[in-house]
Design an enzyme around this catalytic site. Sequence first.
Site, short mmCIF file in Angstrom:
data_model
loop_
_atom_site.label_atom_id
_atom_site.label_comp_id
_atom_site.label_asym_id
_atom_site.label_seq_id
_atom_site.Cartn_x
_atom_site.Cartn_y
_atom_site.Cartn_z
N SER A 15 0.56 -0.63 0.24
CA SER A 15 -0.02 0.03 -0.08
C SER A 15 0.84 1.46 0.34
O SER A 15 2.07 1.05 0.10
CB SER A 15 -0.91 -0.02 1.41
OG SER A 15 -0.01 0.45 2.37
N LEU A 17 3.02 4.16 -0.32
CA LEU A 17 4.52 4.86 -0.84
C LEU A 17 4.93 3.51 -1.37
O LEU A 17 5.39 3.25 -2.70
CB LEU A 17 5.44 5.53 -0.51
CG LEU A 17 5.03 6.71 0.21
CD1 LEU A 17 5.90 8.30 1.21
CD2 LEU A 17 4.39 7.81 -0.80
N ASP A 63 6.09 -9.18 8.98
CA ASP A 63 6.37 -7.97 10.59
C ASP A 63 8.24 -7.95 9.74
O ASP A 63 8.41 -8.15 10.69
CB ASP A 63 6.18 -8.63 11.59
CG ASP A 63 6.16 -7.88 12.27
OD1 ASP A 63 6.17 -6.50 12.29
OD2 ASP A 63 5.36 -8.36 13.40
N VAL A 64 7.71 -6.32 10.17
CA VAL A 64 9.20 -6.00 9.79
C VAL A 64 10.17 -5.26 11.05
O VAL A 64 12.04 -5.38 11.67
CB VAL A 64 9.88 -4.47 9.12
CG1 VAL A 64 9.87 -4.36 7.34
CG2 VAL A 64 8.60 -3.41 10.03
N TYR A 173 7.98 9.36 16.40
CA TYR A 173 8.13 9.94 15.12
C TYR A 173 8.80 10.43 14.84
O TYR A 173 10.09 9.70 13.65
CB TYR A 173 6.96 10.00 14.32
CG TYR A 173 7.03 9.72 12.96
CD1 TYR A 173 7.00 8.55 11.85
CD2 TYR A 173 7.20 11.06 12.23
CE1 TYR A 173 6.20 8.88 11.45
CE2 TYR A 173 6.61 10.68 11.00
CZ TYR A 173 6.46 9.49 10.27
OH TYR A 173 6.58 9.54 8.33
N PHE A 206 1.83 12.76 2.16
CA PHE A 206 1.67 12.17 0.89
C PHE A 206 0.30 11.25 1.97
O PHE A 206 0.39 10.97 2.67
CB PHE A 206 3.12 11.84 0.52
CG PHE A 206 4.00 12.40 -0.44
CD1 PHE A 206 4.05 11.66 -1.84
CD2 PHE A 206 4.77 12.59 -0.16
CE1 PHE A 206 4.95 12.30 -2.60
CE2 PHE A 206 5.06 13.67 -0.29
CZ PHE A 206 6.02 13.54 -2.38
#
Length: 268
Positions: A15, A17, A63-64, A173, A206
């Site tokens: 999904s 970017l 799952d990173v 973040y 974005f």
Amino acid sequence: MKISGRTFVVSGGASGLGRACVQTICASGGHAAILDMNEDQGQALASELNNTSPNSAKFLPCDVSSTSSIADAVAAIVSWTQETGKPLGGIIPAAGVGNPGLILDKNLRAVDMESVDFVLGINLRGTLDLVRQVLPHLAAVSPAASDEDGERGVVIMVASAAAFEGQMGQVAYAASKGAVASMTLPMARDLSRFGIRVVTVAPSMFESNMTAHLSDKVRTGLKKAMEFPARPGRPEEFASLVKQAIENVMLNGVVIRLDGATRMPSKL
């Protein structure tokens, strides 16, 4: 580097970017390994791309935030490249989360560390872990005979405008994306001996799953901070820059802002 005939690993590839990057890579004659936790979206995208160009895309649940999950996906990718004869060309770790929270709220409650760990675990640790696990295989690829520079591949990481102008509630973040931006140059220096470049793109707002849930009030406030164009970026515009980063060998060790001159205020 030519995209055609090479395989690129894209996390968060089902999904937003990441999806746009996958589509651009396959449209350019490349192959894409789509890593994502959303199996429905990932399988649907791979099927769509394979209908146009057979075996050009492969979805792998991943799952990173889990080293073992990444290891399983990387092993499957290596096997796939051996089957297709399309060697690795690059890594695009585009998986990311937001989860905003003030470090101290009006009731004097400090931010929950589970929330911080969640953001850092995906945006920073997940990026670094995926890159480090793919790199040994990328470095083992033989450069193209026609490549006078001996380039083996490229790492294209995703930071954010928040790395430079993080707003209220974005401590975790901004920290995660600032760290990604900061490790770009040292990683490029580490990998130069192998003919592997490192580029980081830092987008502003974005259109993506992360921004889809923003309220109309927040969207209006964000629009006021924009210069030109006065709208969120489109995924295909992000993917266009990623394509250029793959193809232009002189892009290395740099963080590129993609923000239409937007500079975020402290709050909306």
